[in-house]
Design a protein around this motif. Sequence first.
Motif, short mmCIF file in Angstrom:
data_model
loop_
_atom_site.label_atom_id
_atom_site.label_comp_id
_atom_site.label_asym_id
_atom_site.label_seq_id
_atom_site.Cartn_x
_atom_site.Cartn_y
_atom_site.Cartn_z
N GLY A 127 107.62 -68.40 39.22
CA GLY A 127 107.74 -67.17 39.99
C GLY A 127 109.05 -66.46 39.76
O GLY A 127 109.98 -66.99 39.14
N SER A 128 109.10 -65.21 40.29
CA SER A 128 110.28 -64.36 40.09
C SER A 128 111.52 -64.92 40.75
O SER A 128 112.61 -64.93 40.17
CB SER A 128 110.09 -62.98 40.72
OG SER A 128 108.99 -62.34 40.25
N LEU A 129 111.35 -65.37 42.01
CA LEU A 129 112.53 -65.80 42.75
C LEU A 129 113.17 -67.00 42.07
O LEU A 129 114.39 -67.11 41.96
CB LEU A 129 112.12 -66.14 44.19
CG LEU A 129 113.26 -66.14 45.18
CD1 LEU A 129 113.92 -64.77 45.27
CD2 LEU A 129 112.78 -66.58 46.55
N TRP A 140 114.23 -56.46 48.46
CA TRP A 140 113.34 -57.61 48.71
C TRP A 140 114.11 -58.65 49.52
O TRP A 140 115.17 -59.14 49.07
CB TRP A 140 112.89 -58.17 47.36
CG TRP A 140 111.89 -59.28 47.46
CD1 TRP A 140 111.00 -59.50 48.46
CD2 TRP A 140 111.67 -60.31 46.49
NE1 TRP A 140 110.22 -60.59 48.17
CE2 TRP A 140 110.63 -61.11 46.98
CE3 TRP A 140 112.26 -60.62 45.27
CZ2 TRP A 140 110.15 -62.22 46.28
CZ3 TRP A 140 111.80 -61.71 44.57
CH2 TRP A 140 110.75 -62.51 45.07
N THR A 200 114.91 -53.89 41.00
CA THR A 200 113.45 -53.91 40.91
C THR A 200 113.05 -52.67 40.13
O THR A 200 113.37 -51.55 40.54
CB THR A 200 112.82 -53.88 42.32
OG1 THR A 200 113.53 -54.80 43.14
CG2 THR A 200 111.36 -54.25 42.27
N ASN A 248 110.36 -53.22 46.66
CA ASN A 248 109.99 -53.71 47.97
C ASN A 248 111.22 -53.60 48.87
O ASN A 248 112.24 -54.21 48.57
CB ASN A 248 109.58 -55.19 47.82
CG ASN A 248 109.01 -55.77 49.07
OD1 ASN A 248 108.91 -55.10 50.08
ND2 ASN A 248 108.65 -57.04 49.01
N ASP A 256 113.74 -57.05 37.67
CA ASP A 256 112.57 -57.69 38.27
C ASP A 256 111.40 -56.71 38.13
O ASP A 256 111.34 -55.70 38.82
CB ASP A 256 112.89 -57.98 39.74
CG ASP A 256 111.69 -58.53 40.52
OD1 ASP A 256 110.61 -58.71 39.93
OD2 ASP A 256 111.85 -58.77 41.74
N HIS A 305 108.04 -57.01 38.87
CA HIS A 305 106.99 -57.86 39.47
C HIS A 305 105.63 -57.19 39.56
O HIS A 305 104.64 -57.86 39.80
CB HIS A 305 107.43 -58.35 40.85
CG HIS A 305 107.43 -57.30 41.91
ND1 HIS A 305 106.72 -57.43 43.06
CD2 HIS A 305 108.03 -56.10 41.98
CE1 HIS A 305 106.90 -56.36 43.82
NE2 HIS A 305 107.69 -55.54 43.17
N SER A 358 106.55 -61.52 37.14
CA SER A 358 105.76 -62.50 37.89
C SER A 358 104.28 -62.17 37.76
O SER A 358 103.91 -61.01 37.56
CB SER A 358 106.17 -62.41 39.36
OG SER A 358 105.28 -63.13 40.16
N ALA A 395 102.44 -62.93 40.34
CA ALA A 395 102.05 -63.05 41.76
C ALA A 395 101.27 -61.86 42.28
O ALA A 395 100.36 -62.01 43.08
CB ALA A 395 103.30 -63.28 42.62
N LYS A 396 101.67 -60.66 41.88
CA LYS A 396 101.04 -59.48 42.46
C LYS A 396 99.71 -59.14 41.78
O LYS A 396 98.79 -58.66 42.40
CB LYS A 396 102.00 -58.28 42.40
CG LYS A 396 103.16 -58.41 43.36
CD LYS A 396 102.69 -58.31 44.80
CE LYS A 396 103.57 -59.00 45.80
NZ LYS A 396 104.81 -58.35 46.07
N ARG A 415 101.88 -69.35 40.76
CA ARG A 415 103.33 -69.18 40.76
C ARG A 415 103.93 -69.32 39.38
O ARG A 415 104.29 -70.41 38.95
CB ARG A 415 103.98 -70.17 41.72
CG ARG A 415 103.58 -69.96 43.16
CD ARG A 415 104.66 -70.34 44.10
NE ARG A 415 105.82 -69.50 43.93
CZ ARG A 415 105.90 -68.25 44.36
NH1 ARG A 415 104.89 -67.69 44.97
NH2 ARG A 415 106.99 -67.56 44.18
#
Length: 449
Positions: free
Chosen positions: A160-162, A186, A229, A234, A263, A265, A289, A291-292, A299
């Motif tokens: 994942g990104s984080l 974020w 971002t 976000n 990022d 994402h 990522s 994720a979206k 992940r």
Amino acid sequence: MLGDYRITGRGASDIAASVESAVGSGVLRPGEALPPLRELAQELEVNPNTVAAAYRLLRDRGVIETAGRRGSRVRARPATAPRDAIRIEVPPGVRDISAGNPDLALLPPLDGALAAAAVRHAAAPALYGGVPVDPELAAAARAAFDADGVPAGPIGLTSGSLDAIERVLTAHLRPGDAVAVEDPGWGSTLDLVPAMGLRPVPVAVDDEGPLPADVARAIRAGARALVVTDRGQNPTGAAISAARAAELRSLLAEHRHVLVVDDDHVHGLVDLPLHCLSGVTDHWALIRSTAKAYGPDLRLALYTGDPVTVDRVRGRHRLGAGWVSHLLQRAVVHLWETGAVDPERTARAYGERRDALVRALAERGVAAHGRSGMNVWVPVSDETGAVAGLLQRGWAVAPGARFRLGSPPGVRLTVSPLTPDDIGPLADAVAAVLRPAGPGAATDLGRYG
Ligand SMILES: Cc1ncc(COP(=O)(O)O)c(C=O)c1O
């Protein structure tokens, strides 16, 4: 100072643990002052250096902050209280547009992809000593980076990104270093930075991304890294425009020591082109990522960067988690190869909801932002009042406190669960709660707030 609480311990780590557990249990509140070094040393009958070491440990873990002569205090947002915890109870019957999740109807089914991964696993299982990144996944990621003008660089993979942002920052920064972050931004990044013992320096954003004058100020204030971002910011929906990227890139070219983290994402579900900041400074990383587009439980984030950064992140990753499961990697390859998510359709689905909501709000005299992604940001003067008022009218929205350091208040509305029939009633509810001064407010689309 500490009320009745007594810090205990004879060694640095025991003293630190005593403070940390009191912070964790809420006995020591954010902002509470810790005793001066010598005073605590005397009380515990230990050397002041021991207390200094304990405070250093706590600072490095993001539990306390030290502001020169004003001494050490419990951080306003200790690592033990993530912004995610600022949630609101959603009573039955209330529509939840607070969570920031993608629209489940736009996520691809995973059964075919996971079955394909299992078949591949049976034929060629991933074992110790194998390559960390599936060659087909790496090639597809590189081709997608090339298509978007991302500078050349090796490919890496994280959970994942984080995870990637943390690993990239760790590769170059030390506790105490300053990091420029978007404000509002974020919440996970805003929590991560102090949790790593780093110092967040807020940078304001407008619809076109971070404000260059603020980035310059952050660099002058000592920021050694900048996390941005690129699209679908976000909570505001900002997307870095070509003009803004050019300005920021020429600024960064004069500060080549700054680590840049892009990022991206919402790759795969936005229709705005990527204008990244990577490649003008010595060290950089661009992170994508899944994720979206494919769902938060897949992940996985692909990243590229300068060779030193990627090498350090890969090397350290190898010593811990080692690699990201090849079953997940193969599932993503399958989703990409079969075109499981149509980026144009997905971008259109989110875009129509966002635009309709922003338009409906503007018609009611409410200024809102939502250039890309799945969120709409509404500046408000009283965040708590707005959240409570909307809850009463049947809508649970995210309080801006989850996304802010020092920027003005607002609320975030996630458009994922909305149907066309929801737009009017939601806009009516927001307008009723905000009671705007006049239609002029709707034209205020400058800096957020
Ligand atoms: C700005 C931003 N980046 C990245 C992500 C996804 O992060 P991860 O891949 O760690 O789930 C999110 C999710 O909300 C986000 O808001």
